[in-house]
Design an enzyme around this catalytic site. Structure first.
Site, PDB file in Angstrom:
ATOM      1  N   HIS A  56       0.790  -1.146  -0.158  1.00 52.53           N
ATOM      2  CA  HIS A  56      -0.182   0.119  -0.087  1.00 52.53           C
ATOM      3  C   HIS A  56       0.819   1.163   0.037  1.00 52.53           C
ATOM      4  CE1 HIS A  56      -4.015  -2.007   1.662  1.00 52.53           C
ATOM      5  NE2 HIS A  56      -3.533  -2.453   0.501  1.00 52.53           N
ATOM      6  N   GLU A  58       0.915   3.916   1.968  1.00 56.06           N
ATOM      7  CA  GLU A  58       1.523   4.274   3.236  1.00 56.06           C
ATOM      8  C   GLU A  58       3.074   3.472   3.511  1.00 56.06           C
ATOM      9  OE1 GLU A  58      -1.440   3.182   2.813  1.00 56.06           O
ATOM     10  OE2 GLU A  58      -2.920   3.536   4.055  1.00 56.06           O
ATOM     11  N   SER A 171     -16.366   8.515 -41.261  1.00 55.05           N
ATOM     12  CA  SER A 171     -16.056   9.227 -40.034  1.00 55.05           C
ATOM     13  C   SER A 171     -15.017   9.398 -39.730  1.00 55.05           C
ATOM     14  CB  SER A 171     -16.911   8.603 -38.946  1.00 55.05           C
ATOM     15  OG  SER A 171     -16.185   7.408 -38.344  1.00 55.05           O
ATOM     16  N   THR A 199     -18.040   0.108 -36.245  1.00 56.99           N
ATOM     17  CA  THR A 199     -17.001   1.048 -36.011  1.00 56.99           C
ATOM     18  C   THR A 199     -15.493   0.469 -36.684  1.00 56.99           C
ATOM     19  OG1 THR A 199     -17.783   2.396 -34.537  1.00 56.99           O
ATOM     20  CG2 THR A 199     -15.410   2.634 -34.592  1.00 56.99           C
ATOM     21  N   GLY A 309     -19.389   3.172 -32.258  1.00 58.75           N
ATOM     22  CA  GLY A 309     -20.412   4.436 -33.147  1.00 58.75           C
ATOM     23  C   GLY A 309     -21.441   4.594 -32.171  1.00 58.75           C
TER      24      GLY A 309
END
Lengths: 381, 381
Positions: A56, A58, A171, A199, A309
């Site tokens: 962590h 600390e 696009s 897409t 999209g």
């Protein structure tokens, strides 16, 4: 608290925030946390949490102080999230703080995983320092914990009149180079990116982060049974061609689909052609936001970026299942074309209302960032 | 020219610009012009042209100096447009300048009405001072002269996704109070405002300038055979109801339409009901931008503001017959609704490209001002 003392505390807390923001959501499904160790008004150690299994923040901060020849005893620690008091893969931070004789503990956001108030023997504990700012950094993690889903960002580029493509579906690069750069910066900060198969078929995009030079090299690991670098790309449905797809180049693609025979047939054909690594196929019950978000949640994703999209974006807009919206507006007008128009709609008074958070000019393009949340908060990454 | 001298000259020219901007296009079809008379670095007189039939700015400035007890002899004059050398309703300004013994004449924009170069006896004449800035103020007038049409501004409010109304046509007050205020300021500055009959039927708007407190009280006179205060409102087509229309309250409305029997019937019914003043009906050959712009041009309008709806706006967008575009974007998403979508469109690569001139945040709305001109210029009003 004296004004001077408050400003001093806040300034060290902001340093802890900067450290947390360095790692972003690469810690997924753990939160990004930063910590600063201060003695006699001097920073003697700092650190951030690098992800599940790592120490962590600390501990990182205390160890960095010791490594540099400082004694943590009697120091103050500033942490962006409340120190834990439970055993996970690492021992409780409260024990470590006590062990090293830290005098005062300042933290920003209260951790939902910590049950009730606690005391740390020999130390004074002050919570809620710059809590609002701290929450903004932790927003994906807090959403993940509370709502059991990732923090969702919708992003797209459009013409002034709301067209994502012309009437024939073209696009690619509606917006400018500067807009692309900002998109790459965002991509480098999220765990998952989602696009629809149309897409992919129309634009064959890389969906990479190549224009963002300072990207974090840390990777999210052990997802979907493999080792996927960050971000993982999800394609909704199986595109008509897979072998030539540019998104495959990063080797971190998942195709999710509703398990119909035709789609399975495409996969079978692909697998028999090519034994690619780190490409997965997952079948979900229905193509809807709940199923997609569950999939991301179960794979530990704190953040999901939906890039289009229009049909895919509308799935999330319609059900109001997103946290923020990024829109790039190019200085063009198409008239007709592909917008959200061919789908259903909201009536006046029932329409989706957002809150404008950021507005930026990028050459002739503009960039808009909206919050869709009731609390109007936005992720600070 | 010494830097100091150039800055001095420019600063007085800017004062002349401010005077010209005071009157805006209320001078229609004459240009707005400001003039400043300077002696020993002190402004001794100033004036602006108030419109056809009124004295020119130069005369106003000279007369204001005399009125205040100053002798114009030996002074410098700064004018935003080249002084005229021809007889109109007033004698040539060049003669007046000579008569009063003005020493130096600085002007900004060359007047297309002046033929060739001229000399003013006893005076030095310096043209082209801050010419680009001067042209921005005169842009409607220059467009009127060169292209024999008014300067056209398209204005509308939309949702993020480019919808001007929901799918049932409701649109009133999509945008915020602040956006409305800016609209009223613009309305107060133009000669003509155009809307389609459907907008009138759906929203019954005032189309007035009530929120713009500092509006100029000067009025454009003698148009369309009557005395119409500025701005004149044009409705494209005859709405189904006329008596109850709010736009009538200002008594300056013109209905223009293609002369079909049904429309004539509506007018006949209205006239027999009510003998209203200053409401006119005009038939044009076709409902298209050329016919509409000719109508405005022939009535001396320097400026035309087109306020919608989508069908009316698209007429001008499609034929690229406009100079600038004002878009207000409200923080809403409708999905489906009324945009430019139900009409024809441009394909990728052929789409209308604009130049972003201004970007402003108005609460949660944004305001965008684009130039559609090849020279990328924009009206400074």
């Amino acid at each position: 608290m004296a004004d001077f003392e408050r400003r001093r505390i806040e300034s060290f807390m902001k340093k802890a925030f900067e450290l947390a923001k360095k790692i972003g959501t690469k810690t997924a499904p753990n939160p990004p946390v930063g910590a600063v160790l201060v003695k006699e008004n001097k920073v003697i150690g700092e650190g951030f949490h690098k992800g599940a299994g790592f120490p962590h923040a600390e501990v990182e901060a205390i160890e960095s102080a010791i490594k540099n020849g400082f004694d943590p005893k009697g120091a103050d620690i500033f942490v962006s999230l409340q120190p834990c008091n439970f055993y996970g893969r690492t021992p409780p931070c409260t024990q470590i703080i006590q062990k090293y004789g830290i005098k005062r503990v300042f933290f920003s956001v209260y951790d939902l995983n910590v049950e009730g108030k606690y005391e740390i023997k020999g130390a004074e504990v002050i919570g809620g320092v710059l809590e609002k700012e701290g929450k903004k950094i932790l927003l994906p993690f807090l959403t993940f914990l509370k709502e059991r889903r990732p923090y969702v960002i919708l992003k797209y580029a459009q013409s002034i009149d709301g067209k994502l493509a012309d009437r024939e579906g073209r696009s690619k690069y509606i917006s400018s180079e500067k807009s692309l750069l900002l998109t790459h910066r965002l991509r480098a900060k999220v765990n998952f990116i989602l696009v629809g198969k149309k897409t992919v078929e129309a634009d064959n995009p890389h969906l990479d982060t190549r224009k963002f030079k300072n990207r974090d090299i840390l990777k999210m690991k052990k997802f979907i049974g493999g080792e996927f670098p960050n971000p993982v790309k999800i394609v909704l449905g199986i595109p008509n061609f897979i072998k030539e797809l540019k998104i495959k180049n990063g080797n971190n693609v998942v195709f999710i689909f509703k398990g119909i025979d035709e789609e399975f047939e495409k996969i079978r054909r692909f697998i028999s052609d090519d034994k690619a690594n780190n490409i997965s196929f997952f079948s979900i019950k229905e193509i809807n936001p709940s199923e997609i978000l569950s999939f991301v949640y179960e794979n530990g994703g704190l953040t999901l970026l939906v890039e289009g999209g229009p049909k895919t974006l509308w799935l999330f807009i319609k059900e109001r299942k997103f946290d923020e919206l990024w829109v790039f507006i190019a200085p063009k007008i198409f008239g007709g074309g592909k917008g959200f128009d061919f789908l259903d709609s909201f009536l006046f008074g029932e329409e989706l209302n957002l809150t404008l958070y950021e507005l930026k000019r990028l050459g002739n393009d503009i960039f808009l960032r909206y919050s869709a949340r009731e609390d109007k908060m936005i992720w600070d990454f």
